[in-house]
Design a protein around this motif. Structure first.
Motif, PDB file in Angstrom:
ATOM      1  N   TYR A  31      94.030 -20.945  17.982  1.00 32.92           N
ATOM      2  CA  TYR A  31      95.137 -19.986  17.857  1.00 32.92           C
ATOM      3  C   TYR A  31      94.611 -18.560  18.011  1.00 32.92           C
ATOM      4  CZ  TYR A  31      98.894 -17.286  15.699  1.00 32.92           C
ATOM      5  OH  TYR A  31      99.877 -16.360  15.441  1.00 32.92           O
ATOM      6  N   LEU A  32      93.500 -18.259  17.355  1.00 36.67           N
ATOM      7  CA  LEU A  32      92.898 -16.929  17.454  1.00 36.67           C
ATOM      8  C   LEU A  32      92.527 -16.594  18.892  1.00 36.67           C
ATOM      9  CD1 LEU A  32      91.541 -14.342  16.439  1.00 36.67           C
ATOM     10  CD2 LEU A  32      89.518 -15.736  15.898  1.00 36.67           C
ATOM     11  N   GLU A  33      91.887 -17.512  19.582  1.00 38.11           N
ATOM     12  CA  GLU A  33      91.484 -17.254  20.969  1.00 38.11           C
ATOM     13  C   GLU A  33      92.697 -16.954  21.848  1.00 38.11           C
ATOM     14  OE1 GLU A  33      88.449 -17.007  22.481  1.00 38.11           O
ATOM     15  OE2 GLU A  33      87.584 -17.076  20.475  1.00 38.11           O
ATOM     16  N   GLU A  34      93.761 -17.727  21.672  1.00 43.27           N
ATOM     17  CA  GLU A  34      94.972 -17.506  22.464  1.00 43.27           C
ATOM     18  C   GLU A  34      95.610 -16.162  22.105  1.00 43.27           C
ATOM     19  OE1 GLU A  34      99.387 -19.453  22.858  1.00 43.27           O
ATOM     20  OE2 GLU A  34      97.690 -20.821  22.541  1.00 43.27           O
ATOM     21  N   PHE A  35      95.675 -15.850  20.820  1.00 45.48           N
ATOM     22  CA  PHE A  35      96.266 -14.594  20.369  1.00 45.48           C
ATOM     23  C   PHE A  35      95.434 -13.404  20.848  1.00 45.48           C
ATOM     24  CE2 PHE A  35      97.448 -11.210  17.541  1.00 45.48           C
ATOM     25  CZ  PHE A  35      98.798 -11.415  17.284  1.00 45.48           C
ATOM     26  N   ALA A  36      94.119 -13.512  20.739  1.00 44.72           N
ATOM     27  CA  ALA A  36      93.224 -12.415  21.122  1.00 44.72           C
ATOM     28  C   ALA A  36      93.294 -12.105  22.611  1.00 44.72           C
ATOM     29  CB  ALA A  36      91.786 -12.740  20.709  1.00 44.72           C
ATOM     30  N   ALA A  37      93.654 -13.079  23.419  1.00 42.58           N
ATOM     31  CA  ALA A  37      93.765 -12.850  24.864  1.00 42.58           C
ATOM     32  C   ALA A  37      94.797 -11.772  25.174  1.00 42.58           C
ATOM     33  CB  ALA A  37      94.121 -14.152  25.580  1.00 42.58           C
ATOM     34  N   GLY A  38      95.744 -11.552  24.262  1.00 50.06           N
ATOM     35  CA  GLY A  38      96.752 -10.516  24.440  1.00 50.06           C
ATOM     36  C   GLY A  38      96.254  -9.116  24.121  1.00 50.06           C
ATOM     37  N   GLY A  39      95.036  -9.009  23.560  1.00 52.05           N
ATOM     38  CA  GLY A  39      94.435  -7.711  23.302  1.00 52.05           C
ATOM     39  C   GLY A  39      94.804  -7.054  21.984  1.00 52.05           C
ATOM     40  N   ASP A  40      95.519  -7.756  21.103  1.00 54.19           N
ATOM     41  CA  ASP A  40      95.953  -7.136  19.847  1.00 54.19           C
ATOM     42  C   ASP A  40      94.965  -7.259  18.695  1.00 54.19           C
ATOM     43  OD1 ASP A  40      98.391  -6.084  20.758  1.00 54.19           O
ATOM     44  OD2 ASP A  40      99.408  -7.998  20.474  1.00 54.19           O
ATOM     45  N   VAL A  41      93.901  -8.055  18.874  1.00 55.30           N
ATOM     46  CA  VAL A  41      92.888  -8.203  17.828  1.00 55.30           C
ATOM     47  C   VAL A  41      91.683  -7.348  18.200  1.00 55.30           C
ATOM     48  CG1 VAL A  41      91.381  -9.799  16.583  1.00 55.30           C
ATOM     49  CG2 VAL A  41      93.606 -10.585  17.404  1.00 55.30           C
ATOM     50  N   VAL A  42      91.262  -6.468  17.289  1.00 57.83           N
ATOM     51  CA  VAL A  42      90.088  -5.631  17.527  1.00 57.83           C
ATOM     52  C   VAL A  42      88.837  -6.366  17.083  1.00 57.83           C
ATOM     53  CG1 VAL A  42      88.974  -3.424  16.982  1.00 57.83           C
ATOM     54  CG2 VAL A  42      91.470  -3.543  17.243  1.00 57.83           C
ATOM     55  N   MET A  43      88.885  -6.933  15.883  1.00 55.75           N
ATOM     56  CA  MET A  43      87.761  -7.712  15.348  1.00 55.75           C
ATOM     57  C   MET A  43      88.263  -8.558  14.192  1.00 55.75           C
ATOM     58  SD  MET A  43      85.587  -4.686  13.416  1.00 55.75           S
ATOM     59  CE  MET A  43      85.663  -3.569  14.785  1.00 55.75           C
ATOM     60  N   ILE A  44      87.524  -9.638  13.928  1.00 52.62           N
ATOM     61  CA  ILE A  44      87.907 -10.566  12.862  1.00 52.62           C
ATOM     62  C   ILE A  44      86.641 -11.250  12.357  1.00 52.62           C
ATOM     63  CG2 ILE A  44      88.326 -12.493  14.453  1.00 52.62           C
ATOM     64  CD1 ILE A  44      90.745 -13.239  12.675  1.00 52.62           C
ATOM     65  N   GLY A  45      86.605 -11.569  11.073  1.00 56.18           N
ATOM     66  CA  GLY A  45      85.447 -12.289  10.558  1.00 56.18           C
ATOM     67  C   GLY A  45      85.502 -12.492   9.066  1.00 56.18           C
ATOM     68  N   THR A  46      84.585 -13.309   8.606  1.00 52.58           N
ATOM     69  CA  THR A  46      84.491 -13.611   7.180  1.00 52.58           C
ATOM     70  C   THR A  46      83.520 -12.643   6.517  1.00 52.58           C
ATOM     71  OG1 THR A  46      82.706 -15.184   7.569  1.00 52.58           O
ATOM     72  CG2 THR A  46      84.951 -16.054   7.554  1.00 52.58           C
ATOM     73  N   PHE A  47      83.655 -12.554   5.206  1.00 51.06           N
ATOM     74  CA  PHE A  47      82.661 -11.824   4.411  1.00 51.06           C
ATOM     75  C   PHE A  47      81.515 -12.789   4.119  1.00 51.06           C
ATOM     76  CE2 PHE A  47      86.622  -9.467   3.505  1.00 51.06           C
ATOM     77  CZ  PHE A  47      86.225  -8.234   4.021  1.00 51.06           C
ATOM     78  N   GLY A  48      80.484 -12.333   3.454  1.00 52.97           N
ATOM     79  CA  GLY A  48      79.267 -13.107   3.248  1.00 52.97           C
ATOM     80  C   GLY A  48      79.483 -14.562   2.897  1.00 52.97           C
ATOM     81  N   ASP A  49      80.286 -14.835   1.897  1.00 55.05           N
ATOM     82  CA  ASP A  49      80.616 -16.206   1.491  1.00 55.05           C
ATOM     83  C   ASP A  49      82.132 -16.339   1.549  1.00 55.05           C
ATOM     84  OD1 ASP A  49      80.974 -18.707   0.410  1.00 55.05           O
ATOM     85  OD2 ASP A  49      80.337 -18.138  -1.610  1.00 55.05           O
ATOM     86  N   PRO A  50      82.665 -16.843   2.652  1.00 55.57           N
ATOM     87  CA  PRO A  50      84.123 -16.879   2.800  1.00 55.57           C
ATOM     88  C   PRO A  50      84.839 -17.679   1.711  1.00 55.57           C
ATOM     89  CG  PRO A  50      83.052 -18.147   4.537  1.00 55.57           C
ATOM     90  CD  PRO A  50      81.972 -17.428   3.793  1.00 55.57           C
ATOM     91  N   ALA A  51      84.165 -18.652   1.117  1.00 55.36           N
ATOM     92  CA  ALA A  51      84.800 -19.452   0.070  1.00 55.36           C
ATOM     93  C   ALA A  51      85.103 -18.611  -1.167  1.00 55.36           C
ATOM     94  CB  ALA A  51      83.917 -20.635  -0.308  1.00 55.36           C
ATOM     95  N   THR A  52      84.305 -17.570  -1.415  1.00 57.11           N
ATOM     96  CA  THR A  52      84.520 -16.729  -2.594  1.00 57.11           C
ATOM     97  C   THR A  52      84.907 -15.299  -2.248  1.00 57.11           C
ATOM     98  OG1 THR A  52      82.171 -16.130  -2.716  1.00 57.11           O
ATOM     99  CG2 THR A  52      82.875 -18.078  -3.963  1.00 57.11           C
ATOM    100  N   GLN A  53      84.647 -14.865  -1.002  1.00 55.73           N
ATOM    101  CA  GLN A  53      84.904 -13.476  -0.645  1.00 55.73           C
ATOM    102  C   GLN A  53      86.002 -13.289   0.399  1.00 55.73           C
ATOM    103  OE1 GLN A  53      80.805 -12.596   0.436  1.00 55.73           O
ATOM    104  NE2 GLN A  53      80.580 -11.400  -1.442  1.00 55.73           N
ATOM    105  N   GLY A  54      86.422 -14.349   1.062  1.00 54.67           N
ATOM    106  CA  GLY A  54      87.521 -14.266   2.016  1.00 54.67           C
ATOM    107  C   GLY A  54      87.116 -13.715   3.370  1.00 54.67           C
ATOM    108  N   SER A  55      88.107 -13.144   4.067  1.00 55.29           N
ATOM    109  CA  SER A  55      87.879 -12.638   5.418  1.00 55.29           C
ATOM    110  C   SER A  55      88.843 -11.491   5.711  1.00 55.29           C
ATOM    111  CB  SER A  55      88.094 -13.761   6.439  1.00 55.29           C
ATOM    112  OG  SER A  55      89.438 -14.213   6.379  1.00 55.29           O
TER     113      SER A  55
END
Length: 96
Positions: A31-55
């Protein structure tokens, strides 16, 4: 004006909840790859431990962030319990 979206970790999450996120990740990534193809995502990612710190993700507009969140399998399948979108007006410095 950009928009920053946070998926916050659930402090009451159990290991099996995180496992469900791992299992849904291929759908989220597609879903992200398809959405990003439209150019609306600048950057995305998780924090150090996504299970406790999110994204977080940075979008070109609040509308884009809301549109992404409304179709993200993590949200649609009930795997993200806490999320928020904040408008962001950054000062951008040129790379040196």
């Amino acid at each position: 004006m950009y928009a920053v979206m946070f998926y916050d970790a659930d402090p009451n999450a159990r290991p099996e909840d995180f496992q469900r996120l791992v299992e849904a990740y291929p759908r989220h990534h597609a879903y992200l790859e398809e959405f990003a193809a439209g150019g609306d995502v600048v950057m995305i990612g998780t924090f150090g431990d996504p299970a406790t710190q999110g994204s977080m993700a940075v979008f070109r507009s609040r509308e884009a962030a809301e549109r992404f969140r409304s179709g993200d399998p993590f949200v649609v399948e009930g795997l993200v319990r806490f999320s928020r979108i904040q408008d962001w007006d950054p000062i951008v410095f040129a790379e040196r």
